[in-house]
Structures are given as structure tokens and as C-alpha cells.
Design an enzyme around this catalytic site. Structure first.
Site, mmCIF file in Angstrom:
data_model
loop_
_atom_site.group_PDB
_atom_site.id
_atom_site.type_symbol
_atom_site.label_atom_id
_atom_site.label_comp_id
_atom_site.label_asym_id
_atom_site.label_seq_id
_atom_site.Cartn_x
_atom_site.Cartn_y
_atom_site.Cartn_z
ATOM 1 N N ARG A 189 38.875 55.390 34.017
ATOM 2 C CA ARG A 189 38.384 54.227 34.769
ATOM 3 C C ARG A 189 36.890 54.007 34.468
ATOM 4 O O ARG A 189 36.428 52.893 34.273
ATOM 5 C CB ARG A 189 38.588 54.524 36.263
ATOM 6 C CG ARG A 189 38.669 53.330 37.131
ATOM 7 C CD ARG A 189 39.121 53.716 38.508
ATOM 8 N NE ARG A 189 40.563 53.766 38.631
ATOM 9 C CZ ARG A 189 41.340 52.694 38.831
ATOM 10 N NH1 ARG A 189 40.805 51.495 38.938
ATOM 11 N NH2 ARG A 189 42.636 52.823 38.939
ATOM 12 N N ASN A 207 35.394 38.691 45.698
ATOM 13 C CA ASN A 207 36.832 38.775 45.405
ATOM 14 C C ASN A 207 37.576 37.727 46.228
ATOM 15 O O ASN A 207 37.158 37.389 47.341
ATOM 16 C CB ASN A 207 37.342 40.172 45.797
ATOM 17 C CG ASN A 207 38.832 40.341 45.562
ATOM 18 O OD1 ASN A 207 39.349 39.996 44.499
ATOM 19 N ND2 ASN A 207 39.540 40.862 46.557
ATOM 20 N N HIS A 209 41.211 37.097 48.083
ATOM 21 C CA HIS A 209 42.412 37.817 48.510
ATOM 22 C C HIS A 209 43.383 36.825 49.155
ATOM 23 O O HIS A 209 42.980 36.032 50.009
ATOM 24 C CB HIS A 209 42.050 38.931 49.490
ATOM 25 C CG HIS A 209 43.250 39.726 49.885
ATOM 26 N ND1 HIS A 209 43.851 40.621 49.023
ATOM 27 C CD2 HIS A 209 43.997 39.703 51.002
ATOM 28 C CE1 HIS A 209 44.925 41.118 49.605
ATOM 29 N NE2 HIS A 209 45.040 40.592 50.807
ATOM 30 N N ARG A 239 42.465 45.469 39.439
ATOM 31 C CA ARG A 239 42.016 46.851 39.292
ATOM 32 C C ARG A 239 41.003 47.146 40.385
ATOM 33 O O ARG A 239 40.212 46.270 40.754
ATOM 34 C CB ARG A 239 41.322 47.072 37.940
ATOM 35 C CG ARG A 239 42.113 46.692 36.749
ATOM 36 C CD ARG A 239 42.752 47.845 36.036
ATOM 37 N NE ARG A 239 41.846 48.918 35.715
ATOM 38 C CZ ARG A 239 42.276 50.149 35.429
ATOM 39 N NH1 ARG A 239 43.568 50.430 35.460
ATOM 40 N NH2 ARG A 239 41.422 51.112 35.126
ATOM 41 N N ILE A 240 41.027 48.382 40.854
ATOM 42 C CA ILE A 240 40.054 48.772 41.877
ATOM 43 C C ILE A 240 38.784 49.237 41.162
ATOM 44 O O ILE A 240 38.863 49.989 40.184
ATOM 45 C CB ILE A 240 40.653 49.879 42.765
ATOM 46 C CG1 ILE A 240 41.785 49.270 43.609
ATOM 47 C CG2 ILE A 240 39.591 50.512 43.654
ATOM 48 C CD1 ILE A 240 42.701 50.289 44.214
ATOM 49 N N LEU A 241 37.640 48.760 41.633
ATOM 50 C CA LEU A 241 36.379 49.127 40.988
ATOM 51 C C LEU A 241 35.873 50.451 41.552
ATOM 52 O O LEU A 241 36.060 50.750 42.733
ATOM 53 C CB LEU A 241 35.330 48.037 41.225
ATOM 54 C CG LEU A 241 35.690 46.634 40.712
ATOM 55 C CD1 LEU A 241 34.602 45.633 41.102
ATOM 56 C CD2 LEU A 241 35.900 46.642 39.205
ATOM 57 N N GLY A 243 45.230 33.068 35.807
ATOM 58 C CA GLY A 243 43.910 32.438 35.748
ATOM 59 C C GLY A 243 43.830 31.034 36.304
ATOM 60 O O GLY A 243 42.989 30.240 35.868
ATOM 61 N N THR A 244 44.659 30.719 37.314
ATOM 62 C CA THR A 244 44.535 29.370 37.888
ATOM 63 C C THR A 244 43.222 29.246 38.680
ATOM 64 O O THR A 244 42.628 28.171 38.714
ATOM 65 C CB THR A 244 45.734 28.993 38.784
ATOM 66 O OG1 THR A 244 45.790 29.868 39.903
ATOM 67 C CG2 THR A 244 47.048 29.050 38.031
ATOM 68 N N ASN A 245 42.784 30.332 39.283
ATOM 69 C CA ASN A 245 41.486 30.284 39.966
ATOM 70 C C ASN A 245 40.357 30.106 38.956
ATOM 71 O O ASN A 245 39.410 29.355 39.198
ATOM 72 C CB ASN A 245 41.269 31.545 40.807
ATOM 73 C CG ASN A 245 41.924 31.439 42.164
ATOM 74 O OD1 ASN A 245 41.479 30.684 43.022
ATOM 75 N ND2 ASN A 245 43.016 32.176 42.365
HETATM 76 C C1 GAR Z 1 45.645 34.878 43.446
HETATM 77 O O1 GAR Z 1 46.633 34.512 44.405
HETATM 78 C C2 GAR Z 1 44.659 35.860 44.059
HETATM 79 O O2 GAR Z 1 44.379 35.595 45.396
HETATM 80 C C3 GAR Z 1 45.397 37.146 43.887
HETATM 81 O O3 GAR Z 1 45.979 37.070 42.612
HETATM 82 C C4 GAR Z 1 46.281 35.705 42.326
HETATM 83 C C5 GAR Z 1 45.680 35.369 40.977
HETATM 84 O O4 GAR Z 1 46.081 34.086 40.565
HETATM 85 N N1 GAR Z 1 44.532 38.286 44.005
HETATM 86 C C6 GAR Z 1 44.890 39.439 44.561
HETATM 87 O O5 GAR Z 1 46.000 39.635 45.014
HETATM 88 C C7 GAR Z 1 43.812 40.506 44.595
HETATM 89 N N2 GAR Z 1 44.254 41.626 45.358
HETATM 90 P P1 GAR Z 1 45.408 33.383 39.323
HETATM 91 O O6 GAR Z 1 45.398 34.403 38.176
HETATM 92 O O7 GAR Z 1 46.319 32.234 39.010
HETATM 93 O O8 GAR Z 1 44.013 32.956 39.690
#
Ligand code: GAR
Length: 200
Positions: free
Chosen positions: A64, A106, A108, A90-92, A12-14
Site C-alpha cells: 500500500r 471524498n 460517499h 482504496r483506503i488511504l 468516472g461519472t463524477n
Molecule cells: C459513486 O456513487 C460514489 O459515491 C461511490 O462510487 C461511485 C463512483 O461512481 N463511492 C464510494 O462508494 C466510496 N466509498 P463514478 O465512478 O461514476 O463517479
């Protein structure tokens, strides 16, 4: 003010960056709810610390569709305008995507359309690319195929390790997501086929 939901599976840093941008007044939206499919996702702790309603919805032992039904109920309860997938692994289903058509974004960790899937940084690294980065896109029914809102470029350095490359990449992600959410909340994104037009 738009209501947003952040869906997570992990650290969850984002999510934290979105919380911080809102707190600092740099992003004007209401982070209404956080939902995780993993009980031990540290993002849930971050949400609770910020006093944001947070739910763990287990995907194990249910279909799902049933899992998503529970999520959609919560999204409706909080009158969510935008669903933000921040490391939600998870894929929606097409049903979910249709329900929130053009209202799911999203992040990526690669420059799409290169390296879709679960290990964007690792795949960029292994391929020997000279640039990597991240992509924020609307979610459509394909895997990491929706119209692109914005991308940030992360050039590789000679002395990089996968870890140092990833670390810089995450920093870029933390700028990119609030930027994209801001554009959405200000009504400045218009999807025209594959292109997302960004108005001034
Ligand atoms: C991030 O690097 C994001 O881009 C990636 O998961 C990480 C989550 O980090 N997402 C994917 O790979 C989606 N396919 P976070 O939990 O620290 O935000």
C-alpha cells in the site's frame, strides 16, 4: 487557481461532471491530473478525451505504501492543492492523509454516519430507509468519518427500485461534488473540530 487531482477506480461519472462544470466556467480550478488504480476504469478514457493527464497506477503486487508513494510523486509533480476521491475504492494510509491533511475530499453515496463502506446505496436500500443521499467530507484516518462539507438528500419513492434510487442519487452526486470543490477553491471551508464552517 487551485490545482486539483481526481482519483478514480471506475466509471468516472463524477469525474465527468467535474470536467463539465470546469468547461462551462461554473467551477474555477485547474484539473491537473487524473489517477486510477484500475487499468480499465472508464474514467481514464474520459480524462484522455478531455486532454487531462491520466495515469494508471496498479496496486497489485506492491505494498500500500509503495502504491501511494507513486501517487504522491505524481501529485507533487502537478503541484496538487486538493485531492478529490471520486469513486476511488482504496483506503488511504495515515501517511498519505497526513501529507495532504485537510486537502483530501471524498464523496460517499449515503447520508453519513449511516452506511459507511463500499455499498452506500445498497445498504440504504436494504435497510428500508425513507431517505438516502450523498455526503462530501474531508478525509481523516477513519473510514468515511471525516468532517462533513455538504450532504444532499434523496427521498425514496414508493415505486423505486434500487436502480432508480441509485440513478437519482448519482445525479445529486454530480451537483454536490462541483459545489464542494468550488467552496474549497474559494477558501470558504474552515474545519472546527467535527464541524465544517462554510463562509459566505
Ligand atoms: C459513486 O456513487 C460514489 O459515491 C461511490 O462510487 C461511485 C463512483 O461512481 N463511492 C464510494 O462508494 C466510496 N466509498 P463514478 O465512478 O461514476 O463517479
Amino acid at each position: 487557481m487551485k490545482n486539483i487531482a481526481v482519483l478514480i477506480s471506475g466509471h468516472g461519472t463524477n469525474l465527468q461532471s467535474i470536467i463539465d462544470h470546469i468547461k462551462a466556467g461554473k467551477l474555477k480550478c485547474n484539473l491537473a491530473v487524473v489517477i486510477s488504480n484500475k487499468e480499465d476504469a472508464y474514467g481514464l478514457v474520459r480524462a484522455k478525451k478531455a486532454k487531462i493527464p491520466a495515469y494508471f497506477i496498479d496496486h497489485k503486487d506492491i505494498s500500500r505504501e509503495e502504491h501511494e508513494k507513486k501517487i504522491i510523486e505524481i501529485l507533487k509533480k502537478y503541484k496538487v492543492d486538493l485531492v478529490v476521491l471520486a469513486g476511488y475504492m482504496r483506503i488511504l494510509t495515515p501517511h498519505f492523509i497526513r501529507e495532504y491533511k485537510n486537502r483530501i475530499i471524498n464523496i460517499h453515496p449515503a447520508l453519513l454516519p449511516s452506511f459507511p463502506g463500499t455499498d452506500g446505496y445498497g445498504d440504504t436500500w436494504k435497510y428500508g430507509c425513507k431517505v438516502g443521499g450523498c455526503t462530501i467530507h474531508f478525509v481523516d484516518e477513519g473510514i468515511d468519518t471525516g468532517p462533513i462539507i455538504l450532504q444532499k438528500i434523496n427521498p425514496l419513492r414508493e415505486n423505486d427500485t434500487l436502480e432508480s434510487f441509485k440513478k437519482r442519487g448519482l445525479k445529486l452526486e454530480h451537483q454536490a461534488f462541483p459545489e464542494a470543490i468550488k467552496l474549497f477553491c474559494e477558501g470558504r471551508l474552515k474545519i472546527e473540530g467535527r464541524k465544517v464552517r462554510v463562509s459566505k
